[in-house]
Design a protein around this motif. Structure first.
Motif, PDB file in Angstrom:
ATOM      1  N   ARG A  23     -25.643  -1.773  -9.970  1.00 11.62           N
ATOM      2  CA  ARG A  23     -27.019  -2.047 -10.414  1.00 11.62           C
ATOM      3  C   ARG A  23     -27.027  -2.777 -11.760  1.00 11.62           C
ATOM      4  O   ARG A  23     -27.909  -3.600 -12.030  1.00 11.62           O
ATOM      5  CB  ARG A  23     -27.799  -0.743 -10.558  1.00 11.62           C
ATOM      6  N   GLU A  24     -26.068  -2.471 -12.606  1.00 14.59           N
ATOM      7  CA  GLU A  24     -26.004  -3.061 -13.946  1.00 14.59           C
ATOM      8  C   GLU A  24     -25.366  -4.449 -13.953  1.00 14.59           C
ATOM      9  O   GLU A  24     -25.365  -5.119 -14.989  1.00 14.59           O
ATOM     10  CB  GLU A  24     -25.194  -2.142 -14.861  1.00 14.59           C
ATOM     11  N   ALA A  47     -24.405   2.926 -10.108  1.00 18.55           N
ATOM     12  CA  ALA A  47     -25.065   2.395 -11.306  1.00 18.55           C
ATOM     13  C   ALA A  47     -24.355   1.145 -11.803  1.00 18.55           C
ATOM     14  O   ALA A  47     -25.003   0.201 -12.289  1.00 18.55           O
ATOM     15  CB  ALA A  47     -25.090   3.469 -12.391  1.00 18.55           C
ATOM     16  N   VAL A  96     -26.242   3.111  -4.042  1.00 19.67           N
ATOM     17  CA  VAL A  96     -25.611   1.993  -4.760  1.00 19.67           C
ATOM     18  C   VAL A  96     -25.240   2.474  -6.157  1.00 19.67           C
ATOM     19  O   VAL A  96     -26.090   2.973  -6.899  1.00 19.67           O
ATOM     20  CB  VAL A  96     -26.569   0.786  -4.842  1.00 19.67           C
ATOM     21  N   ARG A 126     -19.123  -7.178 -15.053  1.00 19.76           N
ATOM     22  CA  ARG A 126     -20.577  -7.004 -15.028  1.00 19.76           C
ATOM     23  C   ARG A 126     -21.300  -8.342 -14.880  1.00 19.76           C
ATOM     24  O   ARG A 126     -22.521  -8.404 -14.967  1.00 19.76           O
ATOM     25  CB  ARG A 126     -21.052  -6.293 -16.301  1.00 19.76           C
ATOM     26  N   LEU A 129     -30.098  -6.970  -4.705  1.00 16.31           N
ATOM     27  CA  LEU A 129     -29.379  -6.845  -5.972  1.00 16.31           C
ATOM     28  C   LEU A 129     -29.916  -7.776  -7.048  1.00 16.31           C
ATOM     29  O   LEU A 129     -29.322  -7.882  -8.123  1.00 16.31           O
ATOM     30  CB  LEU A 129     -27.877  -7.096  -5.752  1.00 16.31           C
ATOM     31  N   THR A 171     -38.242  -3.911  -0.626  1.00 17.57           N
ATOM     32  CA  THR A 171     -38.040  -4.399  -1.996  1.00 17.57           C
ATOM     33  C   THR A 171     -39.238  -5.146  -2.571  1.00 17.57           C
ATOM     34  O   THR A 171     -39.300  -5.349  -3.787  1.00 17.57           O
ATOM     35  CB  THR A 171     -36.828  -5.342  -2.059  1.00 17.57           C
ATOM     36  N   ASP A 198     -30.801   2.243  -0.114  1.00 14.57           N
ATOM     37  CA  ASP A 198     -29.904   1.782  -1.172  1.00 14.57           C
ATOM     38  C   ASP A 198     -29.793   2.802  -2.300  1.00 14.57           C
ATOM     39  O   ASP A 198     -29.428   2.464  -3.427  1.00 14.57           O
ATOM     40  CB  ASP A 198     -30.352   0.424  -1.720  1.00 14.57           C
ATOM     41  N   SER A 199     -30.072   4.068  -1.985  1.00 17.10           N
ATOM     42  CA  SER A 199     -30.031   5.113  -3.015  1.00 17.10           C
ATOM     43  C   SER A 199     -28.614   5.426  -3.476  1.00 17.10           C
ATOM     44  O   SER A 199     -28.430   6.020  -4.546  1.00 17.10           O
ATOM     45  CB  SER A 199     -30.696   6.399  -2.494  1.00 17.10           C
TER      46      SER A 199
END
Length: 400
Positions: free
Chosen positions: A206-207, A203, A201, A149, A283, A259, A198-199
């Motif tokens: 994203r984290e 989770a 991508v 992460r 990102l 974005t 980017d729907s």
């Protein structure tokens, strides 16, 4: 000479690119230093600026696992590539050059040159427009899938001027034309970019906190942008450079609309053919000077505490060396702690004030390993023993 066990020497060089990796440079310098000062406490801190070889610096300093997998090279062919994963699998270091570096497409040019045919030359000429960073995205996806992460992406040495779209595709981003069709790989195709989706991508991506170790401060577009700087290195003709710059301009416009993040003229956004800009916009990646980021991550400042001397260096000291590259970063940290810093280099070139700028950054002195008139092949072939000999003389001068 009696062993001096209380004297601490720090060896903190960049690689001598095309010759010795930073770990190998450390070994050679340590050998020479110990000849001059047996028993000294020599601390090796191999460094990098975010380009090829940076991964080895992290693995040497922090340990962890070297992960190897098959990924796509810049032209979509399978290649064995690697990245570093921490012992707890929570952080990873991905070196873009491993899967998307310039050496991976060198065979295409060689084949064309040998064939000498018009059709082969035509196929080769499209490489700068279609080369992709997709393989690097595969490495990142693998690391995130294993639990990482915190991902540090070292972006030097790219063969692709695709704005990082290949990398981002592998993480779930889609790049679409006006008809909603997925664009083909490569920077040239971005001229037709109309929308970004980017729907999909995950989770987990994203984290993840992404940091980008940049070895250049180029913006994404313009005369000092990604296409202008990287394009010629990747074999792009002047016409292709203009085509890629216009395509990246379109990409930047669509990124901003999607974005709200403007990366057109963001310093460092042009690193690795614009991969840094794409990572920042989509990102939330955090760009930083590669040399400073590496030095901080491997603990150089702590290693310098109590040191009597630091030996740094790189393959070529020139006008760019004082601009945040390894030698200047080491010198600045050493000066803050009152530690003399000496650079050992394969060669010293550039304008007369090159060394003056380095001295201003904190460097005490600089020396070349060349001990007379030598060819480049002679220098690279004997770099390790010559480095050891030079390190011995510098340490004797300081402590003799």
């Amino acid at each position: 000479m009696e062993p001096v066990r209380t004297t601490r020497l720090v060896v903190a060089p960049d690689s001598f690119k095309g010759c010795l990796g930073a770990v190998e440079v450390c070994a050679a310098v340590e050998e020479g230093a110990l000849r001059a000062l047996p028993g000294a406490d020599v601390v090796a801190v191999p460094l990098g600026d975010g380009g090829e070889g940076t991964l080895d610096c992290f693995l040497a300093a922090l340990g962890g696992q070297e992960m190897v997998l098959t990924a796509a090279d810049p032209l979509g062919r399978p290649v064995r590539a690697r990245y570093g994963l921490s012992a707890d699998a929570r952080s990873a270091v991905v070196e873009l050059a491993s899967a998307s570096g310039l050496p991976l497409v060198a065979d295409v040019e060689d084949t064309v040159d040998a064939a000498g045919t018009a059709s082969a030359a035509s196929a080769s000429s499209s490489t700068p427009l279609r080369a992709s960073t997709g393989g690097t995205g595969e490495l990142i996806a693998d690391a995130v899938g294993r639990g990482a992460r915190e991902v540090l992406v070292c972006v030097g040495g790219s063969a692709a001027t695709d704005g990082g779209t290949g990398l981002l595709r592998a993480l779930g981003v889609r790049f679409l034309d006006a008809a909603g069709k997925e664009l083909p790989p490569g920077g040239g195709a971005l001229a037709a970019l109309a929308a970004i989706d980017d729907s999909d991508v995950p989770a987990a991506v994203r984290e993840t906190r992404f940091r980008v170790a940049c070895d250049v401060t180029a913006p994404l577009v313009g005369p000092a942008g990604a296409a202008a700087v990287l394009g010629p290195q990747a074999g792009a003709s002047p016409g292709q450079v203009a085509e890629l710059d216009a395509a990246l301009g379109r990409y930047a416009d669509v990124l901003a609309a999607h974005t709200g993040v403007r990366v057109h003229d963001l310093p460092g956004a042009g690193a690795a053919g614009g991969a840094c800009g794409g990572l920042v916009a989509l990102l939330g990646a955090e760009p930083a000077s590669g040399a400073e980021l590496v030095a901080g991550t491997v603990g150089l400042a702590a290693a310098l505490e109590g040191a009597a001397l630091v030996l740094t260096g790189e393959g070529r000291l020139d006008g760019r060396s004082a601009g945040g590259r390894v030698v200047s970063v080491v010198a600045a940290l050493a000066r803050e702690r009152g530690v003399p810093a000496v650079a050992l280099a394969g060669g010293i070139a550039g304008p007369p004030d090159t060394l003056h700028a380095l001295h201003a950054s904190g460097l005490t002195a600089a020396f070349s390993i060349a001990d007379g008139a030598r060819t480049l092949d002679e220098l690279t072939g004997s770099a390790a023993p010559m480095l050891a000999d030079l390190a011995e003389q510098v340490v004797r001068l300081r402590f003799g």
